[in-house]
Each structure stands twice: as structure tokens, then as C-alpha cells.
Motif scaffolding. Structure first.
Motif, PDB file in Angstrom:
ATOM      1  N   ASP A  28     108.839  99.102 198.996  1.00  0.00           N
ATOM      2  CA  ASP A  28     108.611  99.119 200.439  1.00  0.00           C
ATOM      3  C   ASP A  28     109.534  98.123 201.138  1.00  0.00           C
ATOM      4  O   ASP A  28     109.730  96.997 200.649  1.00  0.00           O
ATOM      5  CB  ASP A  28     107.141  98.782 200.705  1.00  0.00           C
ATOM      6  CG  ASP A  28     106.790  98.867 202.180  1.00  0.00           C
ATOM      7  OD1 ASP A  28     107.067  99.906 202.783  1.00  0.00           O
ATOM      8  OD2 ASP A  28     106.267  97.873 202.698  1.00  0.00           O
ATOM      9  N   HIS A  29     110.109  98.534 202.274  1.00  0.00           N
ATOM     10  CA  HIS A  29     111.043  97.655 202.972  1.00  0.00           C
ATOM     11  C   HIS A  29     110.385  96.354 203.413  1.00  0.00           C
ATOM     12  O   HIS A  29     111.046  95.327 203.586  1.00  0.00           O
ATOM     13  CB  HIS A  29     111.648  98.384 204.179  1.00  0.00           C
ATOM     14  CG  HIS A  29     110.678  98.571 205.308  1.00  0.00           C
ATOM     15  ND1 HIS A  29     109.761  99.598 205.345  1.00  0.00           N
ATOM     16  CD2 HIS A  29     110.501  97.850 206.448  1.00  0.00           C
ATOM     17  CE1 HIS A  29     109.046  99.509 206.458  1.00  0.00           C
ATOM     18  NE2 HIS A  29     109.473  98.460 207.142  1.00  0.00           N
ATOM     19  N   GLN A  30     109.048  96.406 203.593  1.00  0.00           N
ATOM     20  CA  GLN A  30     108.343  95.180 203.991  1.00  0.00           C
ATOM     21  C   GLN A  30     108.386  94.142 202.878  1.00  0.00           C
ATOM     22  O   GLN A  30     108.477  92.941 203.147  1.00  0.00           O
ATOM     23  CB  GLN A  30     106.887  95.514 204.343  1.00  0.00           C
ATOM     24  CG  GLN A  30     106.699  96.228 205.661  1.00  0.00           C
ATOM     25  CD  GLN A  30     106.915  95.305 206.865  1.00  0.00           C
ATOM     26  OE1 GLN A  30     107.280  94.146 206.708  1.00  0.00           O
ATOM     27  NE2 GLN A  30     106.726  95.832 208.050  1.00  0.00           N
ATOM     28  N   ILE A  31     108.324  94.608 201.618  1.00  0.00           N
ATOM     29  CA  ILE A  31     108.407  93.686 200.482  1.00  0.00           C
ATOM     30  C   ILE A  31     109.750  92.961 200.512  1.00  0.00           C
ATOM     31  O   ILE A  31     109.827  91.730 200.328  1.00  0.00           O
ATOM     32  CB  ILE A  31     108.251  94.451 199.143  1.00  0.00           C
ATOM     33  CG1 ILE A  31     106.814  94.934 198.974  1.00  0.00           C
ATOM     34  CG2 ILE A  31     108.676  93.591 197.965  1.00  0.00           C
ATOM     35  CD1 ILE A  31     105.842  93.900 198.498  1.00  0.00           C
ATOM     36  N   LYS A  37     111.579  92.462 203.084  1.00  0.00           N
ATOM     37  CA  LYS A  37     111.559  91.578 204.253  1.00  0.00           C
ATOM     38  C   LYS A  37     110.797  90.286 203.955  1.00  0.00           C
ATOM     39  O   LYS A  37     111.249  89.188 204.292  1.00  0.00           O
ATOM     40  CB  LYS A  37     110.914  92.304 205.435  1.00  0.00           C
ATOM     41  CG  LYS A  37     110.749  91.446 206.683  1.00  0.00           C
ATOM     42  CD  LYS A  37     109.992  92.214 207.762  1.00  0.00           C
ATOM     43  CE  LYS A  37     109.655  91.313 208.941  1.00  0.00           C
ATOM     44  NZ  LYS A  37     108.845  92.034 209.959  1.00  0.00           N
ATOM     45  N   TYR A  38     109.629  90.412 203.304  1.00  0.00           N
ATOM     46  CA  TYR A  38     108.814  89.236 203.004  1.00  0.00           C
ATOM     47  C   TYR A  38     109.559  88.230 202.133  1.00  0.00           C
ATOM     48  O   TYR A  38     109.419  87.014 202.293  1.00  0.00           O
ATOM     49  CB  TYR A  38     107.526  89.647 202.286  1.00  0.00           C
ATOM     50  CG  TYR A  38     106.561  90.475 203.101  1.00  0.00           C
ATOM     51  CD1 TYR A  38     106.399  90.277 204.459  1.00  0.00           C
ATOM     52  CD2 TYR A  38     105.809  91.482 202.486  1.00  0.00           C
ATOM     53  CE1 TYR A  38     105.512  91.054 205.198  1.00  0.00           C
ATOM     54  CE2 TYR A  38     104.921  92.265 203.213  1.00  0.00           C
ATOM     55  CZ  TYR A  38     104.782  92.044 204.576  1.00  0.00           C
ATOM     56  OH  TYR A  38     103.902  92.809 205.291  1.00  0.00           O
ATOM     57  N   LYS A  81     113.024  88.017 201.407  1.00  0.00           N
ATOM     58  CA  LYS A  81     114.485  88.034 201.532  1.00  0.00           C
ATOM     59  C   LYS A  81     115.105  86.684 201.170  1.00  0.00           C
ATOM     60  O   LYS A  81     116.259  86.620 200.728  1.00  0.00           O
ATOM     61  CB  LYS A  81     114.886  88.433 202.947  1.00  0.00           C
ATOM     62  CG  LYS A  81     114.427  87.473 204.046  1.00  0.00           C
ATOM     63  CD  LYS A  81     114.866  87.952 205.412  1.00  0.00           C
ATOM     64  CE  LYS A  81     114.410  86.978 206.509  1.00  0.00           C
ATOM     65  NZ  LYS A  81     114.833  87.429 207.849  1.00  0.00           N
ATOM     66  N   ALA A 108     101.130  90.722 199.022  1.00  0.00           N
ATOM     67  CA  ALA A 108     102.241  91.624 199.353  1.00  0.00           C
ATOM     68  C   ALA A 108     102.271  92.819 198.407  1.00  0.00           C
ATOM     69  O   ALA A 108     102.488  93.968 198.831  1.00  0.00           O
ATOM     70  CB  ALA A 108     103.564  90.865 199.285  1.00  0.00           C
ATOM     71  N   SER A 117     101.520  96.829 199.488  1.00  0.00           N
ATOM     72  CA  SER A 117     102.467  97.899 199.194  1.00  0.00           C
ATOM     73  C   SER A 117     101.799  99.024 198.411  1.00  0.00           C
ATOM     74  O   SER A 117     101.993 100.207 198.706  1.00  0.00           O
ATOM     75  CB  SER A 117     103.654  97.335 198.409  1.00  0.00           C
ATOM     76  OG  SER A 117     104.574  98.340 198.083  1.00  0.00           O
ATOM     77  N   LYS A 130      99.351 100.945 200.636  1.00  0.00           N
ATOM     78  CA  LYS A 130     100.060 101.757 201.618  1.00  0.00           C
ATOM     79  C   LYS A 130     100.475 103.084 200.988  1.00  0.00           C
ATOM     80  O   LYS A 130     100.401 104.142 201.616  1.00  0.00           O
ATOM     81  CB  LYS A 130     101.288 100.997 202.131  1.00  0.00           C
ATOM     82  CG  LYS A 130     102.016 101.687 203.281  1.00  0.00           C
ATOM     83  CD  LYS A 130     103.137 100.804 203.805  1.00  0.00           C
ATOM     84  CE  LYS A 130     103.852 101.465 204.977  1.00  0.00           C
ATOM     85  NZ  LYS A 130     104.951 100.603 205.504  1.00  0.00           N
ATOM     86  N   PHE A 157     100.000  88.762 207.137  1.00  0.00           N
ATOM     87  CA  PHE A 157     100.594  90.095 207.045  1.00  0.00           C
ATOM     88  C   PHE A 157     100.159  90.962 208.227  1.00  0.00           C
ATOM     89  O   PHE A 157      99.025  90.863 208.702  1.00  0.00           O
ATOM     90  CB  PHE A 157     100.190  90.770 205.729  1.00  0.00           C
ATOM     91  CG  PHE A 157     100.797  90.140 204.513  1.00  0.00           C
ATOM     92  CD1 PHE A 157     101.906  90.700 203.901  1.00  0.00           C
ATOM     93  CD2 PHE A 157     100.272  88.971 203.991  1.00  0.00           C
ATOM     94  CE1 PHE A 157     102.465  90.107 202.779  1.00  0.00           C
ATOM     95  CE2 PHE A 157     100.826  88.367 202.878  1.00  0.00           C
ATOM     96  CZ  PHE A 157     101.939  88.943 202.268  1.00  0.00           C
ATOM     97  N   GLU A 158     101.086  91.798 208.674  1.00  0.00           N
ATOM     98  CA  GLU A 158     100.799  92.711 209.789  1.00  0.00           C
ATOM     99  C   GLU A 158     100.226  94.006 209.231  1.00  0.00           C
ATOM    100  O   GLU A 158     100.964  94.931 208.866  1.00  0.00           O
ATOM    101  CB  GLU A 158     102.072  92.976 210.587  1.00  0.00           C
ATOM    102  CG  GLU A 158     102.666  91.730 211.235  1.00  0.00           C
ATOM    103  CD  GLU A 158     103.991  92.009 211.927  1.00  0.00           C
ATOM    104  OE1 GLU A 158     104.424  93.176 211.901  1.00  0.00           O
ATOM    105  OE2 GLU A 158     104.574  91.062 212.466  1.00  0.00           O
TER     106      GLU A 158
END
Length: 545
Positions: A112-115, A117-118, A120, A154, A158, A161, A192-193
Motif C-alpha cells: 500500500d502506498h500509505q506504508i 509514505k509512513y 519513507k 501500519a 494495510s 484495507k 493514522f488517518e
């Protein structure tokens, strides 16, 4: 028959002799050694010469056999001697882990792109997340403040989701560790959002492994096992370094082969009190070059600043660098580290009074438990000059409480206790913390208040409590799985085998804001340089599986 002074259980020797039909008196020293090592936390002992006299006697009497013979004791291929049950624990655990490790990996699972992002700015955590998401079995290990819980949240976000119906079980080896896991997940969840539905679906409450497996007292067995497995798609174990060999084996046995397992812990912590140290063996095995790479080591520090004395102290102890620790001591006190060579100085007494002032003044269960987590004295042992018993008595006197802790009927408001034995009838477990408080409506009445997994508090009458001890001071072993704002570590004046690098590391790593280290530099140096060898039995079973 067995000498009255022998530590080997009479009933067990009697069984062996009935089983074999002969006398085992000449082999008794070997049996005693195996039994004592089991009590000390070792599942097996190494036999230097497999053809020695004691082993020959036991073989002749069909007490010892090879791995495939159904004898009470087992001589493994590498020369380690086991009680059969513990050899079977290692074997079944190893077979399941290797089976998981050889299964097709989910290497094409989209991260997931959020992972990304978290994490980076934290490549070690990003790699750990990928490992946990793409494998049916993985291990994440890291020291205090490396973001293990943040990473876990996180990973779960993921997974949920992708599959909101995923059944997840969060567990820890003790009630304290399960409560801390629950609190940490709930705190990190706020970072987290997530949508309201995602938050509603998110697993937030952890239980102990025992509660998950549903014990069948007074036996050592559980309701949940391979024939009646857990209804969980994903099992996550926090503080996995505290899980002993029998419990780890039974947990893995109860997980469906199609489910997934994630172990999280600090491999530098103390080995479990009971036999075996499976996490350390599992980590070593799956870090070998020719084995599947299923271990992620976290190194990015998220809790402490770069100049944190606690972080420097823990890192130096973990590496076995005594010189760096002494250098830190010689630099003098800092905002998060203080050292004193004396354990009974007036300064130490004043710190104890201040440390427990809030607990003595607490009026509500919430205030009392919050105050308890502010300050904790840690000792290596129960007995001795700096043992738990004497320090608890000293603390009571410093707080103006004159009654002796040996009088079990003495209770008072603000008195912290630690449960010593599981009691399924009142749902209290070994290591649970309670605090006595007066009833607002009946000031003469006291009850012990315990924090529940859902954040509420429960009062238990003194007459219903299982055995307990005073908890101003506790052993370092007992403190595993807990954190405190400040810890005061009291070391004896003379070094012993119990004082190891791992013990000192665990003690210092319990602190969030300040470490107060009391003891001679010589004992500190000796402790850091003293490291107990890790058992190798499970590693051998993993290689053989």
C-alpha cells in the motif's frame, strides 16, 4: 531409592525404575543435572561423551533412546539429552515454522502506498513491513523506542484495507504485556488517518496467550490445539522473547497451517523463566545466509533523541561495551540518567519517597495505576541486600508504613501488589498488578483494583485474591513487558552469575524518561561482560526439519 536430599522428584525416579525394571542409582547425578537445568530454563543438557557410564546405564534400562525411539529421555543427534516432552516441543515447533517458511511467498503482494509514505525515512521499518505483509511467518525484532507498535498498526491497517473480514488475534505472554500492547496500539492508532469504519474494524484489545488458547486446569493442556484450532487468520505475538518453549509450541500447534504468524520482540531481552528461549533460536536460524530471510531487525530510534542517555546506555550494554557505560557514568547526571555508587544513601531514600509520593496520595484507581507507572524499583533477585523483599520493607519504612510485609493481613490505601499465581476463578494471572484503595462510601473497607484490558478497573475483595506480594520493588524478570517513567535499578555489592548483560539491558530499557542506576562500577562492568550462552537445541531441530 532416591536420597532425601536429592532434587530429582521421587515420583519421577520411581516411574523410571518401574518402567525399566532396574535400579538407576548410579545414573542419578545425570538425571539430577538434567532436571535442575530444566528448572533453570534449559530444555536439554549437552553430553560431552555419549558413551559415559550414566548414559550407558540409562540406555541399558530403556530410559534413553534415539530421536525415533519412544523412551522417556532422548539423546539427540548432536549429543543433547532431553526429557521426551521437551524434545517433542522443539521438534513440532521447528517442523511447523519450516513448513511455513517453505510455502510460496506473497512476493507480488502490492505494498500500500500509505506504508511507503509512513516509512519513507525509515528503510528498516519499510523492509519489516514488506516482510510481514508478504510472508505467512515473519519475525520483527528491535530495542525500546524502535517503533515496533507503530509498525504493527501500519501493517494491520494495510491488511484490513485489503481484507476487512480478516480475523486477527493480538496476544502477549503476560497480562501486563497484553495490557501494554493494547494501550500502545490504541495510542498509535491516533496517528493514522483511518475512516470511522476502519477504526471500528481495527483490533485494539490484546489477550494473554493462555486466555487465547483456553487452559484446561489443572492440566498443562489447552482447549485450542491442532485438532481444534484457533479461528484466526493472523496471530500476532508481542513480547515474544518472554514466551517459553512449551507455550510457543502449543500456540503454533493451535494455529491453522493456512493462517499467518508474526512474532514481535526484543531478542536482547532475558530468556523466559521457564524452559527454552525459542525467539532467540528462531532469529538466529532465519538470519543464516542459506535460510529464508524472515527476520527484520529495527534500528531507527523513534522514542529517544540522539543525545538520550537512556538510548546510549541501552545500546552500549547490548553491544557489551562496558567502557562506554563507565564513560557515560563519569560524565555525571543528565536529565534522563543518574548514577550513585551507594544503594542505601540518603539521596536514594529521598528519590524513593518522591517516586512513590503520588501512589500514596492517589484516591481513584486511575490515579493509583497512573502513579504506579511513574516510578519502579528493579532488583536482580528476591533475597539479599538489594533483593525485592528487603527493598520492599525499606520502602514501606521510608513511606512511614511501620507494618512488616510478612504480615499478609496488613493492607493500606496505595499498597501495590503483584499476583503470583494464575486464578481462573477470579480471572487474575501471574504478574497482574493491583493497588489497594479505600471505598469512598466505606472508608474502613479496602479492595484491590486491577486494570482491565478494556481500560476499566475492577475491584477484588482481599479474601478472593490469589497469592500476591508487595510491588514497590520487583525483579527485573517481572518487569519485562512493562514500562515506567523512571526506574531505579539496585545492584548488590558483589557480582553473581545472575547479573548478566541481558538483565542489565532489560532493567535500563524499562525506563521511558529516566534511569537511576545504583551500584558499584565494578559490578556494572562485570555484569556487562557476563553473557549467558543461548540454548542451541531448537536451532538443531530447525536445521533437521
Amino acid at each position: 531409592m532416591l536420597e532425601s536430599t536429592s532434587p530429582f522428584p521421587k515420583q519421577l525416579l520411581s516411574f523410571f525404575e518401574r518402567y525399566s525394571g532396574g535400579s538407576l542409582k548410579e545414573a542419578l547425578p545425570l538425571l539430577e543435572n538434567l532436571y535442575l537445568q530444566l528448572l533453570a530454563g534449559n530444555a536439554s543438557i549437552e553430553i560431552d561423551a555419549p558413551d559415559n557410564k550414566s548414559v550407558k546405564i540409562l540406555r541399558q534400562n530403556s530410559i534413553v533412546g534415539s530421536e525415533n525411539e519412544r523412551t522417556p529421555l532422548v539423546m539427540a543427534q548432536e549429543g543433547n539429552l532431553y526429557f521426551r516432552r521437551y524434545f517433542d516441543y522443539e521438534t513440532s515447533l521447528a517442523q511447523r515454522l519450516v513448513q511455513w517458511s517453505k510455502e510460496a511467498k506473497n512476493n507480488h503482494t502490492e505494498i500500500d502506498h500509505q506504508i511507503i509514505k509512513y516509512f519513507k525515512d525509515a528503510p528498516d521499518q519499510l523492509n519489516a513491513a514488506k516482510l510481514a505483509l508478504r510472508n505467512n511467518f515473519a519475525v520483527i525484532t528491535g530495542g525500546p523506542g524502535t517503533g515496533k507498535t507503530y509498525l504493527l498498526v501500519a501493517i494491520l491497517a494495510s491488511l484490513l484495507k485489503e481484507n476487512p473480514e480478516l480475523s486477527i488475534s493480538l496476544v502477549a505472554p503476560t497480562g501486563k504485556a497484553a495490557q501494554r500492547m493494547t494501550e500502545s496500539i490504541q495510542a498509535n492508532l491516533k496517528l493514522f488517518e483511518l475512516s470511522p469504519d476502519e477504526k471500528e474494524n481495527f483490533p485494539q484489545n490484546a489477550s494473554t496467550i493462555h486466555r487465547l488458547l483456553r487452559p484446561l486446569p489443572p492440566s498443562i493442556h489447552f482447549r485450542k490445539k491442532s485438532e481444534s484450532p484457533l479461528n484466526a487468520d493472523f496471530v500476532i505475538v508481542d513480547e515474544a522473547s518472554m514466551v517459553d518453549l512449551p507455550l510457543m509450541s502449543k500456540l503454533v500447534d493451535a494455529i491453522r497451517p493456512t493462517s499467518r504468524l508474526l512474532l514481535i520482540g526484543d531478542v536482547d531481552q532475558l530468556a523466559p523463566v521457564e524452559a527454552g528461549a525459542p525467539l532467540a533460536s528462531i532469529v538466529r536460524h532465519f538470519l543464516l545466509p542459506h535460510q529464508p530471510q524472515l527476520v527484520a531487525k529495527l534500528s531507527t530510534n523513534r522514542r529517544f533523541g540522539k543525545d538520550s542517555s537512556i538510548h546510549r546506555l541501552c545500546q552500549a550494554i547490548s553491544r557489551g561495551n562496558a567502557n562506554e557505560v563507565i564513560e557515560l557514568i563519569d560524565q555525571g547526571s543528565t536529565i534522563d540518567f543518574e548514577y550513585d555508587e551507594g544503594t542505601s544513601s540518603q539521596e536514594a531514600d529521598q528519590m524513593i519517597r518522591l517516586g512513590y509520593a503520588g501512589l500514596a496520595q492517589a484516591k481513584t484507581p486511575a490515579e493509583a495505576h497512573q502513579a504506579f507507572l511513574h516510578f519502579q524499583i528493579l532488583c536482580p533477585t528476591h533475597e539479599g541486600e538489594c533483593g525485592v523483599n528487603s527493598i520492599n520493607e525499606r520502602t514501606q519504612k521510608l513511606l512511614g508504613i511501620n507494618q512488616t510485609i510478612k504480615n499478609k493481613s496488613v493492607r493500606y490505601s496505595g499498597m501495590p501488589i503483584i499476583i503470583e499465581r494464575n486464578d481462573y476463578g477470579v480471572n487474575l494471572f501471574n504478574g497482574d498488578i493491583g493497588i489497594f484503595l479505600t471505598d469512598e462510601n466505606q472508608p474502613e473497607r479496602l479492595a484491590a483494583w486491577f486494570l482491565q484490558s478494556d481500560g476499566t478497573y475492577r475491584a477484588i475483595s482481599p479474601t478472593r485474591l490469589p497469592p500476591y506480594k508487595l510491588a514497590y520493588a520487583m525483579t527485573v524478570h517481572r518487569s519485562q513487558g512493562s514500562e515506567y517513567d523512571q526506574v531505579m535499578i539496585m545492584l548488590p555489592s558483589i557480582h553473581s552469575e545472575l547479573l548478566t548483560r541481558h538483565l542489565l539491558y532489560v532493567a535500563c530499557s524499562r525506563a521511558r524518561k529516566k534511569v537511576i542506576l545504583l551500584g558499584s562500577k565494578k559490578v556494572i562492568e562485570q555484569s556487562i561482560k557476563h553473557s549467558t550462552p543461548s540454548p542451541t537445541g531448537l536451532q538443531n531441530r530447525l536445521i533437521q526439519a
